[in-house]
Design a protein around this motif. Structure first.
Motif, PDB file in Angstrom:
ATOM      1  N   GLN A  28      27.503  29.937  -6.439  1.00  0.00           N
ATOM      2  CA  GLN A  28      26.171  29.493  -6.829  1.00  0.00           C
ATOM      3  C   GLN A  28      25.227  29.308  -5.639  1.00  0.00           C
ATOM      4  O   GLN A  28      24.078  29.750  -5.674  1.00  0.00           O
ATOM      5  CB  GLN A  28      26.320  28.176  -7.585  1.00  0.00           C
ATOM      6  CG  GLN A  28      24.997  27.564  -7.969  1.00  0.00           C
ATOM      7  CD  GLN A  28      25.171  26.598  -9.096  1.00  0.00           C
ATOM      8  OE1 GLN A  28      26.281  26.378  -9.554  1.00  0.00           O
ATOM      9  NE2 GLN A  28      24.095  26.058  -9.580  1.00  0.00           N
TER      10      GLN A  28
ATOM     11  N   ARG B 289      26.071  34.453 -14.656  1.00  0.00           N
ATOM     12  CA  ARG B 289      26.804  34.076 -15.857  1.00  0.00           C
ATOM     13  C   ARG B 289      28.311  34.103 -15.612  1.00  0.00           C
ATOM     14  O   ARG B 289      29.036  33.189 -15.992  1.00  0.00           O
ATOM     15  CB  ARG B 289      26.453  35.009 -16.998  1.00  0.00           C
ATOM     16  CG  ARG B 289      25.618  34.341 -18.066  1.00  0.00           C
ATOM     17  CD  ARG B 289      25.403  35.267 -19.241  1.00  0.00           C
ATOM     18  NE  ARG B 289      23.970  35.419 -19.495  1.00  0.00           N
ATOM     19  CZ  ARG B 289      23.207  34.452 -19.983  1.00  0.00           C
ATOM     20  NH1 ARG B 289      23.718  33.285 -20.276  1.00  0.00           N
ATOM     21  NH2 ARG B 289      21.924  34.649 -20.184  1.00  0.00           N
TER      22      ARG B 289
ATOM     23  N   ALA C 126      29.808  33.836 -12.825  1.00  0.00           N
ATOM     24  CA  ALA C 126      30.224  32.883 -11.811  1.00  0.00           C
ATOM     25  C   ALA C 126      30.141  31.446 -12.319  1.00  0.00           C
ATOM     26  O   ALA C 126      30.489  30.522 -11.591  1.00  0.00           O
ATOM     27  CB  ALA C 126      29.371  33.051 -10.563  1.00  0.00           C
ATOM     28  N   GLY C 127      29.655  31.270 -13.560  1.00  0.00           N
ATOM     29  CA  GLY C 127      29.578  29.921 -14.105  1.00  0.00           C
ATOM     30  C   GLY C 127      28.487  29.082 -13.485  1.00  0.00           C
ATOM     31  O   GLY C 127      28.660  27.893 -13.244  1.00  0.00           O
ATOM     32  N   VAL C 128      27.358  29.711 -13.213  1.00  0.00           N
ATOM     33  CA  VAL C 128      26.215  28.968 -12.685  1.00  0.00           C
ATOM     34  C   VAL C 128      25.674  28.060 -13.785  1.00  0.00           C
ATOM     35  O   VAL C 128      25.810  28.348 -14.968  1.00  0.00           O
ATOM     36  CB  VAL C 128      25.150  29.974 -12.174  1.00  0.00           C
ATOM     37  CG1 VAL C 128      23.817  29.304 -11.957  1.00  0.00           C
ATOM     38  CG2 VAL C 128      25.640  30.630 -10.910  1.00  0.00           C
ATOM     39  N   ASP C 129      25.047  26.953 -13.378  1.00  0.00           N
ATOM     40  CA  ASP C 129      24.633  25.957 -14.366  1.00  0.00           C
ATOM     41  C   ASP C 129      23.562  26.486 -15.316  1.00  0.00           C
ATOM     42  O   ASP C 129      22.842  27.437 -15.004  1.00  0.00           O
ATOM     43  CB  ASP C 129      24.116  24.710 -13.653  1.00  0.00           C
ATOM     44  CG  ASP C 129      22.930  25.032 -12.781  1.00  0.00           C
ATOM     45  OD1 ASP C 129      21.798  24.857 -13.238  1.00  0.00           O
ATOM     46  OD2 ASP C 129      23.137  25.507 -11.631  1.00  0.00           O
TER      47      ASP C 129
END
Lengths: 331, 280
Positions: free
Chosen positions: A3, A54, A56-59
């Protein structure tokens, strides 16, 4: 990529893209060709960023920012094609008559729905004198008598003539649009409104004929009727086509059925509006003129021939149904 | 996003799906009201100008009657043409929609053309039913039909949208959520006891991010109340002392995680991923 990387490396070009989507080019105000080139690049990069973010699990907040940015640039990037010159002529010359012919049986039904009550309304006042006031109200009946019994005698000046044209455009096209729009209720709204318009119109004629002023009114109506009455029926046809697509889906989903009929529906209602504009011009200027009755009737016959010829023949040489939009086919 | 959210997912040709925020009846009603005021204002302005001009030429009777013609035509054009023309030529927006950041799109996410603009706006005549005060000169629309139809549609489409295959979305530009300012700046003492590189699961990160980004929207006391449970959990896991303000603790923890991530990719021994050079 994580992130922190994503945000620190990419936020500069996101801001650049954001500036472009706000309509601010690098030089001055509008977007130049170079800005558009840049837009394409930045947009595609941002798409890749969003996909990576998406996975990478970004907020969610950053994702929502990217989604909005993409939505705005997507709109700019995939703009609707500009309206081609001659699109409207193509619509009137080819698509509209083609759409009417493609729905010929429904058009016949719409005519029946309109002219059935029309002739019913025409005959009943001759037999039952109280019918007209029961249907329209006594005030309205007096108004109609007053208005139509001497309609051909006064003639029109430029001023009153143009006022009348505007009134007929506003009034008649509004009615046509309403007849059309109510067709969304499974076609029932159009059926009802079309037959009601026919009944009222027929009753007014019957009323005046019973008074012995029938010829006076008919000589007025014949001056624009071929366009006007046909157009009202066509507006009803548009509405019925829409309702029918909703009911008789021919194996499609209801939405899919509507989508398939959409081309025809739009062409028919726009064509009807154009015909009503012609009718209103005639109704305001020619119909109330002091031209001799034979001239008006002769003109009426010419008009009938025009309307039939137009709907039956126009656009025949271009048999290919046009593509997706109202734009004309380019050679 | 979750099915409860008022968004719709669009598949872009760039092999990517992203979410459009849908505009519900309430926002659209405001835009409609604004347009109504603008239309009324334009009409009133035109009438005043026309009346003034015809006053000057009041001896020409023809001209006086012509102004009635103009007014009727203008009324008609504003009633039926206003929405069609603006939505067609202005990228799916009327002035009211522009102010509220609304936009009409095809349900596939693409801009609308003349055909869509005409169909969805002619169908207003059905959406506005039943008209209030029937029989008066000016029909007062209730838009009950349109509201009911859009209430049961996942894309908030009224009848006109169904026929034209369009939807209304909201694309208000958002500010870049980065760099996020932490006020007051984090002192070194506050990081004491926190691990150098905290390990957080995806959902934990999501919670922390959402909380920190909404920091200023939540009142101070409420912030601590919301934060307490999660902060206790993290403090237990890292066996550090929970400070007086659990909210502040979460803020610091999130920052610590972010810093740990940057250190991971920028540090000399930190592994760099293959894509960090930027997209092709």
């Amino acid at each position: 990529m994580n992130q922190a990387d994503l945000l620190s490396n990419r936020s500069k070009s996101w801001l650049e893209l954001q500036r472009l989507t706000n309509g601010q080019g690098r030089h001055g105000k509008g977007l130049t060709a170079q800005d558009y080139m840049e837009l394409g690049q930045l947009y595609r990069q941002a798409c890749a960023d969003a996909a990576r973010a998406r996975s990478a699990g970004v907020d969610e907040v950053t994702l929502a920012y990217l989604d909005t940015l993409l939505a705005r640039s997507h709109h700019l990037f995939y703009q609707a094609p500009p309206a081609a010159p001659g699109a409207f002529r193509h619509l009137l010359q080819v698509r509209f008559p083609q759409a009417v012919r493609a729905n010929a049986r429904l058009f016949a039904a719409a005519n029946l729905v309109f002219y059935g009550p029309f002739f019913f309304g025409l005959l009943v006042p001759l037999l039952l004198p109280g019918f007209a006031s029961a249907l329209l109200g006594a005030d309205q009946v007096e108004q109609f008598r007053d208005m139509y019994s001497k309609i051909n005698d006064e003639g029109r000046t430029l001023g009153s003539g143009s006022a009348a044209v505007s009134y007929y455009i506003q009034h008649n096209i509004t009615i046509a649009f309403e007849v059309f729009a109510c067709g969304i209720f499974a076609g029932l709204g159009s059926l009802f409104m079309l037959s009601y318009q026919g009944l009222v119109l027929g009753t007014v004629h019957g009323l005046l004929i019973a008074d012995g002023k029938g010829m006076n009114l008919l000589t007025f109506v014949c001056g624009h009727g071929p366009w006007e009455l046909t157009a009202i029926v066509l507006a009803g046809l548009g509405g019925m086509r829409m309702g029918l697509a909703w009911v008789d889906t021919q194996g499609r989903t209801r939405m899919g059925s509507l989508r398939a009929a959409r081309q025809d529906i739009a062409a028919i209602i726009l064509g009807a509006a154009a015909m009503l504009t012609i009718a209103a011009t005639l109704e305001g200027l020619w119909s109330p003129s002091q031209a001799p009755p034979w001239a008006k009737w002769l003109m009426s016959i010419v008009q009938i021939a025009c309307v039939i010829g137009y709907l039956a023949r126009s656009g025949l040489s271009r048999n290919l149904r046009s593509g997706l939009d109202v734009s004309p086919r380019r050679p | 996003m979750a099915a409860l959210d008022t968004t719709t997912r669009i598949q872009a040709p760039e092999l990517l799906a992203f979410d459009f925020e849908l505009a519900g009846p309430w926002r659209r009603a405001w835009a409609y009201g604004l347009d109504l005021i603008l239309r009324g204002g334009a009409f009133a302005g035109a009438v005043i100008v026309l009346l003034t001009v015809t006053q000057w030429f009041s001896s020409y009777e023809d001209l006086v009657q012509t102004h009635e013609a103009f007014m009727l035509l203008l009324w008609f054009a504003l009633e039926w043409g206003y929405h069609v023309l603006f939505e067609w030529l202005w990228g799916g927006r009327t002035p009211g929609k522009k102010v509220l950041h609304l936009r009409v799109l095809k349900t596939g996410g693409y801009p609308i053309g003349l055909q869509e603009a005409v169909l969805r706006n002619l169908l207003r005549a059905a959406d506005l039913l039943p008209a209030l005060v029937p029989g008066s000169v000016f029909t007062v629309p209730s838009y009950l039909t349109g509201t009911l139809v859009s209430a049961v549609d996942p894309l908030f489409r009224r009848l006109g949208d169904h026929v034209a295959d369009t939807m209304v979305i909201c694309d208000r530009p958002r500010p870049l959520p980065w760099p996020r300012e932490v006020v007051p700046p984090i002192a070194a003492a506050e990081r004491l006891g926190l691990p150098q590189r905290p390990q957080l699961s995806l959902s934990e990160r999501q919670v922390l991010a959402a909380f920190c980004h909404r920091w200023h929207e939540i009142g101070e006391g409420r912030r601590d109340e919301i934060a307490l449970e999660f902060a206790t959990l993290l403090a237990d896991r890292w066996s550090c002392l929970l400070p007086a303000s659990p909210a502040r603790f979460l803020q610091v923890a999130y920052q610590q995680w972010l810093d740990g991530q940057s250190a991971l990719s920028n540090g000399p021994q930190g592994p760099r991923t293959a894509h960090s050079a930027g997209p092709p």
